[in-house]
Design a protein around this motif. Structure first.
Motif, short mmCIF file in Angstrom:
data_model
loop_
_atom_site.label_atom_id
_atom_site.label_comp_id
_atom_site.label_asym_id
_atom_site.label_seq_id
_atom_site.Cartn_x
_atom_site.Cartn_y
_atom_site.Cartn_z
N GLU A 19 0.84 -0.91 -0.37
CA GLU A 19 -0.11 0.04 -0.06
C GLU A 19 0.77 0.84 0.38
O GLU A 19 0.82 2.37 -0.15
N ASN A 20 2.20 1.05 0.68
CA ASN A 20 2.40 2.26 0.79
C ASN A 20 3.90 2.56 -0.44
O ASN A 20 4.84 3.58 0.10
N ASN A 21 3.96 2.16 -1.52
CA ASN A 21 4.75 2.10 -2.51
C ASN A 21 6.51 1.26 -1.99
O ASN A 21 6.36 1.01 -0.93
N SER A 22 7.25 2.08 -2.48
CA SER A 22 8.83 1.76 -2.30
C SER A 22 8.89 2.73 -1.45
O SER A 22 7.94 4.05 -0.91
N LEU A 23 10.21 2.45 -0.50
CA LEU A 23 10.91 3.29 0.49
C LEU A 23 11.61 4.12 -0.42
O LEU A 23 12.06 5.42 0.84
N ASP A 24 12.07 4.11 -1.43
CA ASP A 24 12.42 5.29 -2.15
C ASP A 24 11.77 6.52 -2.35
O ASP A 24 11.96 8.15 -1.96
N ASP A 25 10.53 5.99 -2.25
CA ASP A 25 9.05 7.38 -2.43
C ASP A 25 8.89 7.80 -1.37
O ASP A 25 8.45 8.94 -0.83
N TRP A 26 9.51 7.49 -0.02
CA TRP A 26 8.71 8.15 1.07
C TRP A 26 10.82 8.53 2.05
O TRP A 26 10.38 9.92 2.04
N ILE A 27 11.55 8.62 1.30
CA ILE A 27 13.62 8.79 1.76
C ILE A 27 13.80 10.10 0.86
O ILE A 27 13.63 11.13 0.95
N HIS A 28 12.78 10.26 -0.50
CA HIS A 28 13.29 11.12 -1.47
C HIS A 28 12.17 11.67 -1.89
O HIS A 28 11.89 12.23 -3.20
N TRP B 8 11.89 7.83 13.15
CA TRP B 8 13.08 6.73 13.85
C TRP B 8 12.64 5.20 14.24
O TRP B 8 13.32 4.53 13.36
N PHE B 9 11.61 5.04 15.04
CA PHE B 9 10.78 3.92 14.59
C PHE B 9 11.35 2.71 13.71
O PHE B 9 11.13 2.02 13.71
N GLN B 10 10.27 3.75 12.58
CA GLN B 10 9.72 2.62 11.25
C GLN B 10 11.30 2.82 10.87
O GLN B 10 11.05 1.85 9.58
N ARG B 11 12.12 4.04 10.57
CA ARG B 11 13.06 3.91 9.72
C ARG B 11 14.16 1.97 10.39
O ARG B 11 14.19 1.29 9.66
N VAL B 12 14.21 2.39 11.90
CA VAL B 12 14.86 1.29 12.75
C VAL B 12 13.89 -0.24 11.68
O VAL B 12 14.33 -1.19 11.69
N GLN B 13 12.59 -0.63 11.91
CA GLN B 13 12.32 -1.60 12.21
C GLN B 13 12.10 -2.30 9.83
O GLN B 13 12.39 -2.99 10.00
N GLY C 232 0.78 -1.57 4.81
CA GLY C 232 -0.11 -0.87 5.32
C GLY C 232 0.43 -0.55 6.14
O GLY C 232 0.16 0.48 7.03
N LYS C 233 1.70 -1.10 7.25
CA LYS C 233 2.52 -0.92 8.82
C LYS C 233 3.69 -0.54 8.71
O LYS C 233 4.24 -0.72 9.35
N PHE C 234 4.00 -0.58 7.00
CA PHE C 234 4.80 0.14 6.63
C PHE C 234 6.20 -0.71 6.81
O PHE C 234 7.53 -0.36 7.70
N ARG C 235 6.07 -2.25 7.18
CA ARG C 235 6.73 -3.06 7.39
C ARG C 235 7.92 -3.66 5.22
O ARG C 235 6.65 -3.45 4.82
N GLY C 236 9.29 -3.44 5.75
CA GLY C 236 9.79 -3.62 4.46
C GLY C 236 9.43 -4.64 3.62
O GLY C 236 9.61 -6.21 4.16
N GLU D 109 20.48 5.58 3.34
CA GLU D 109 19.26 6.14 3.34
C GLU D 109 19.10 7.04 4.28
O GLU D 109 18.40 7.31 4.34
N LEU D 110 18.51 5.89 4.84
CA LEU D 110 17.27 5.58 5.89
C LEU D 110 17.63 6.66 6.88
O LEU D 110 17.50 7.85 7.52
N LEU D 111 19.33 7.01 7.21
CA LEU D 111 20.02 7.46 8.56
C LEU D 111 19.48 9.42 7.78
O LEU D 111 19.25 10.16 8.65
#
Length: 645
Positions: A419-428, A439-444, A478-482, A539-541
């Motif tokens: 549901e939340n597309n790719s990590l790239d879409d959120w970071i950049h 922070w918790f989502q990035r670590v997860q 949907g839960k921001f799990r990678g 990238e996450l950091l």
């Protein structure tokens, strides 16, 4: 007077047809004329249309890289992977051993103004120096000829360049009425290999040697040549497995003498005249008998409606099978039993006919199957490797492939929906309204990716190297799990200890994520995934691009993987880390844990692969960081529990 007039018409028609090649009951064997590109003979342009307009036919093809899978061979010959697999009793996804002779079902047609039977394919020139000769005799293994290619393409012999699309008329034929009366249902185009004889070819296909001679206008004293095509008449479908797989000679035989074609043509003109005269006499006698002795005989009965309908629709059915098919056909039983075999129509309905409204990105579309969301990705070329990998993998942090369909040369893969597309879409993301990852989502997410890689490297059977890990390959549910995706470049690790390496000359990937040893030497090991993962952690950091300008620290344009060394070295490293961190976090993170995460990332992107940690060690470190994050922010513990549930 009606009968004499009709008799006269028949006589005139018969006389005219005596000199038309179309009445030849069989086809001429091309022999040594095949490689003689400077001269054109009727036989090199194709088999003459002398029967029905369309029929089921077969070609033979020897598997050799890059054409050693049902998908790649079918794309080359414009056939169906599932029908090819069914015809040879093999899986649609397997790699076929070199020099295996395969039978390829095709539709053979004689349409329009073309007086030759052919099955059309297309080929894009992709190697500098390719010629009509090389395409015909090496790429297509004499299933076409340089003369036929020249005749049906607008490009001059010396004007061929990389990127041009060629029409490729593949050599085939339909049984004549004489052959049909003998019980022959199919004609197969077979590439004669070195050492083949008429007797051995007859044994391969279980046919009478004389029928091969007749089908190719040969006599018992005729010679056949390696690296040339010959027609094989079959009363049943060809065998599922052809045991002979002799390699063709290194180069085609030399062209024949220049007068070879003319002498052969004269011989067959004489034969044709003699045969025509005999046929004419027989026709006259038959008409005489019909007119004067059988006037009262009732006209022959038409075949039953269902039989007539079958005749009329036979060509249409065969053509439809070639042009439009999906993996719902019978041949899919050799493919992946655990996957759903979608029909193309179902995919159209689920994606609103692949509308722009349903497009996610590129060639990926959102779909809905009975209310369940999915993602449909359209791919070209051979994707059997990705399917083979994903069918064996079952991990919560690896995207799940639920089904596929092949239609008109494209493969449609159906994945679970993120549901939340790719990590790239959120970071950049350049959208200021996009919510920042906590922070918790990035670590997860980092922990999820490490878990997936640990599974691929150490627990999957067999273990795999992903080879294309990047933030764009990490999808978020949907839960921001990678969830790791894009396995098109993945490789099996063939050695047991997983510490060996493989080499490749085909280096492909995304700049900034590729390990130095892979770029410089084509070295493939699990440590290249570790390198790429280290870049993802950075990238996450930082929230920064993998390749870009670091305006804050004045470091100029450089790779993100090299930036971390300057951040963590020397004095005031923690303060430099604060400046390195993503400003969208607004200092809402534990600096000590961020430092630990940056340190493991620094080790992952070390230039020396032997200095990088194994992914299992990275996973353990991130597990500790995740646990400490839960202690740092008790609220994130409840969020984690909801996500896990």
């Amino acid at each position: 007077m009606a009968c004499p007039t009709f008799l006269t018409l028949i006589i005139l028609t018969t006389i005219s047809l005596v000199f038309i090649p179309k009445t030849l009951s069989q086809q001429e064997y091309v022999g040594l004329k095949q490689p003689d590109c400077e001269h054109t003979y009727n036989s090199t342009l194709g088999n003459i249309c002398n029967s029905v307009d369309s029929c089921q036919s077969y070609l033979t093809f020897k598997s050799n890289p890059p054409y050693n899978t049902p998908s790649s061979i079918s794309n080359l010959l414009n056939s169906s992977p599932s029908l090819l697999s069914q015809s040879n009793n093999i899986s649609t996804l397997q790699t076929i051993p070199n020099d295996t002779i395969l039978t390829v079902p095709v539709t053979c047609s004689c349409t329009g103004n073309n007086k030759y039977y052919q099955h059309n394919s297309t080929y894009t020139l992709n190697i500098l120096g390719e010629t009509y000769f090389s395409v015909a005799n090496y790429t297509y293994q004499t299933l076409t000829s340089c003369q036929a290619l020249i005749a049906q393409n607008p490009y001059a012999i010396r004007n061929l360049t990389v990127g041009l699309n060629l029409t490729v008329p593949l050599r085939c034929a339909c049984p004549t009425k004489k052959q049909t009366d003998q019980g022959i249902k199919y004609l197969l185009t077979y590439l004669i290999s070195d050492g083949d004889t008429l007797s051995s070819i007859a044994d391969i296909f279980g046919v009478d040697q004389q029928s091969i001679l007749d089908a190719n206008e040969l006599s018992s004293t005729s010679t056949i040549y390696a690296f040339s095509p010959i027609s094989i008449p079959l009363k049943t479908e060809p065998p599922k497995k052809i045991t002979k797989a002799a390699s063709p000679p290194e180069s085609p035989p030399p062209p024949p003498p220049k007068d070879g074609g003319s002498s052969s043509s004269k011989k067959w003109v004489i034969v044709g005249v003699v045969v025509g005269v005999v046929v004419l006499l027989l026709v006259i006698l038959a008409i005489f008998f019909l007119c004067f002795y059988k006037r009262q005989q009732p006209p022959p009965k038409l075949p039953p409606p269902e039989v007539q309908q079958l005749w009329d629709s036979n060509a249409k059915k065969t053509t439809s099978t070639t042009q439009s098919w999906s993996l719902s056909s019978e041949g899919i039983r050799y493919a992946v039993d655990s996957l759903t075999k979608f029909k193309f129509q179902d995919l159209q309905n689920a994606t609103m006919f692949f509308s722009e409204e349903n497009k996610i990105k590129g060639s990926v579309y959102r779909a809905s199957f009975k209310g369940d969301a999915a993602a449909v990705k359209i791919l070209k070329g051979d994707v059997s490797s990705e399917i083979n990998i994903l069918k064996r993998i079952n991990h919560a942090n690896i995207i799940r492939l639920s089904g596929f369909c092949v239609y008109k040369g494209n493969t449609y893969l159906v994945y679970e929906f993120a549901e939340n597309n790719s990590l790239d879409d959120w970071i950049h993301s350049e959208d200021s309204n996009t919510t920042c990852l906590s922070w918790f989502q990035r670590v997860q997410i980092a922990h999820d990716v490490a878990d997936a890689l640990n599974y691929l490297h150490n627990y999957a059977n067999p273990p795999h190297v992903h080879k294309n890990l990047k933030s764009g390959s990490i999808l978020l549910d949907g839960k921001f799990r990678g969830k790791v995706s894009n396995f098109g470049l993945a490789r099996v690790m063939e050695n047991e200890d997983n510490e060996g390496f493989q080499l490749t000359r085909h280096v492909i990937g995304t700049q900034g994520y590729m390990a130095p040893e892979y770029i410089e030497n084509g070295l493939i090991t699990p440590k290249m995934d570790v390198f790429a993962f280290g870049v993802v952690i950075l990238e996450l950091l930082s929230g920064r691009e993998v390749v870009g300008s670091d305006k804050n620290n004045g470091l100029g344009d450089q790779l993100l993987s090299s930036t971390v060394n300057q951040v963590l070295e020397g004095e005031n490293d923690r303060e430099k880390l604060r400046g390195f961190m993503d400003p969208n976090l607004r200092d809402e993170y534990p600096l000590d844990l961020a430092y630990s995460m940056a340190e493991i990332a620094k080790r992952c992107v070390h230039r020396d692969l032997n200095s990088r940690p194994n992914v299992s060690e990275v996973f353990m470190v991130l597990s500790k960081i995740q646990s400490s994050t839960l202690d740092w922010d008790p609220l994130s513990r409840s969020v984690s529990q909801v996500s896990d549930s």
